[in-house]
Scaffold this motif. Sequence first.
Motif, PDB file in Angstrom:
ATOM      1  N   THR A 177      -4.425  -1.244  64.543  1.00 30.57           N
ATOM      2  CA  THR A 177      -4.495  -1.843  63.174  1.00 30.57           C
ATOM      3  C   THR A 177      -4.464  -1.002  62.562  1.00 30.57           C
TER       4      THR A 177
ATOM      5  N   SER B 249      -2.817   0.049  58.048  1.00 31.73           N
ATOM      6  CA  SER B 249      -2.044  -0.457  56.935  1.00 31.73           C
ATOM      7  C   SER B 249      -1.368   0.316  56.798  1.00 31.73           C
TER       8      SER B 249
ATOM      9  N   SER C 140       1.316   2.087  52.806  1.00 33.41           N
ATOM     10  CA  SER C 140       1.830   1.691  51.219  1.00 33.41           C
ATOM     11  C   SER C 140       3.333   2.069  51.366  1.00 33.41           C
TER      12      SER C 140
ATOM     13  N   ARG D 265       8.921  -6.774  48.712  1.00 32.35           N
ATOM     14  CA  ARG D 265       8.285  -7.990  48.924  1.00 32.35           C
ATOM     15  C   ARG D 265       8.805  -8.706  49.850  1.00 32.35           C
TER      16      ARG D 265
ATOM     17  N   ALA E 199       0.953  -8.106  56.389  1.00 34.05           N
ATOM     18  CA  ALA E 199       0.976  -8.848  55.666  1.00 34.05           C
ATOM     19  C   ALA E 199       1.016  -8.298  54.287  1.00 34.05           C
ATOM     20  N   LEU E 200       0.749  -8.311  52.751  1.00 37.87           N
ATOM     21  CA  LEU E 200       0.926  -7.592  52.031  1.00 37.87           C
ATOM     22  C   LEU E 200      -1.318  -7.997  51.606  1.00 37.87           C
ATOM     23  N   ASN E 201      -1.767  -6.946  51.087  1.00 38.13           N
ATOM     24  CA  ASN E 201      -3.415  -7.095  51.239  1.00 38.13           C
ATOM     25  C   ASN E 201      -3.710  -6.276  49.853  1.00 38.13           C
ATOM     26  N   GLY E 202      -3.202  -5.487  48.728  1.00 33.65           N
ATOM     27  CA  GLY E 202      -3.291  -4.945  47.519  1.00 33.65           C
ATOM     28  C   GLY E 202      -2.163  -4.244  47.103  1.00 33.65           C
ATOM     29  N   LYS E 203      -2.613  -4.270  45.638  1.00 35.41           N
ATOM     30  CA  LYS E 203      -1.680  -3.593  44.908  1.00 35.41           C
ATOM     31  C   LYS E 203      -2.000  -2.384  43.742  1.00 35.41           C
TER      32      LYS E 203
ATOM     33  N   ASP F  43       2.395  -1.269  47.130  1.00 36.15           N
ATOM     34  CA  ASP F  43       1.572  -1.910  47.880  1.00 36.15           C
ATOM     35  C   ASP F  43       1.335  -1.505  49.214  1.00 36.15           C
TER      36      ASP F  43
ATOM     37  N   TYR G  29       0.517  -3.037  52.833  1.00 36.62           N
ATOM     38  CA  TYR G  29       0.471  -3.529  54.378  1.00 36.62           C
ATOM     39  C   TYR G  29      -0.316  -3.520  54.998  1.00 36.62           C
ATOM     40  N   ARG G  30      -0.972  -4.694  55.160  1.00 36.19           N
ATOM     41  CA  ARG G  30      -1.811  -4.811  57.228  1.00 36.19           C
ATOM     42  C   ARG G  30      -1.026  -5.084  57.545  1.00 36.19           C
TER      43      ARG G  30
END
Length: 142
Positions: free
Chosen positions: A64, A66, A68, A93, A113-117, A135, A137-138
């Motif tokens: 697991t 993330s 960027s 995206r 999945a997109l996890n933040g910006k 962005d 992504y997880r």
Amino acid sequence: MAAKDISYLIIDGIYDALNGQVTVSAVTYPVYKTIPKSPAVTYVKIGELLEGAEDGTSDDFVYTGSVSIHIVDNSLNLQGDRKKAQSILNKVRSLLKPTKATFPTISGMVVFALNGKTELVDMSDMSKPEVRLTDIYRFIIE
């Protein structure tokens, strides 16, 4: 059995999904895994893996973490920079949606999945205004 470093597979998969595909208003923007000495004024940069963790046994593992994705614009008009950078980010995206054919194909990927910006407007190393949209992504790989 020693675990494999899958970070290159993830970064290469994202690169393959985006390279030559990030086109907005008839302009195709370069995608970099490593920024060259003379980068384009506006580009997409795939960042390093963040928070990578591995858990498993000799038969199976789960990885697991993330990653960027940065949109960088070093042109002079800040208002235009943000709008252009956001349009590029929206294109990225759309290309990285799991329902798209361009989605990174990595064996065992169960979540991407997109996890933040985040957004940053700063002066670049060349004392020019720089807009950087990022962005995060997880992912989960089994």
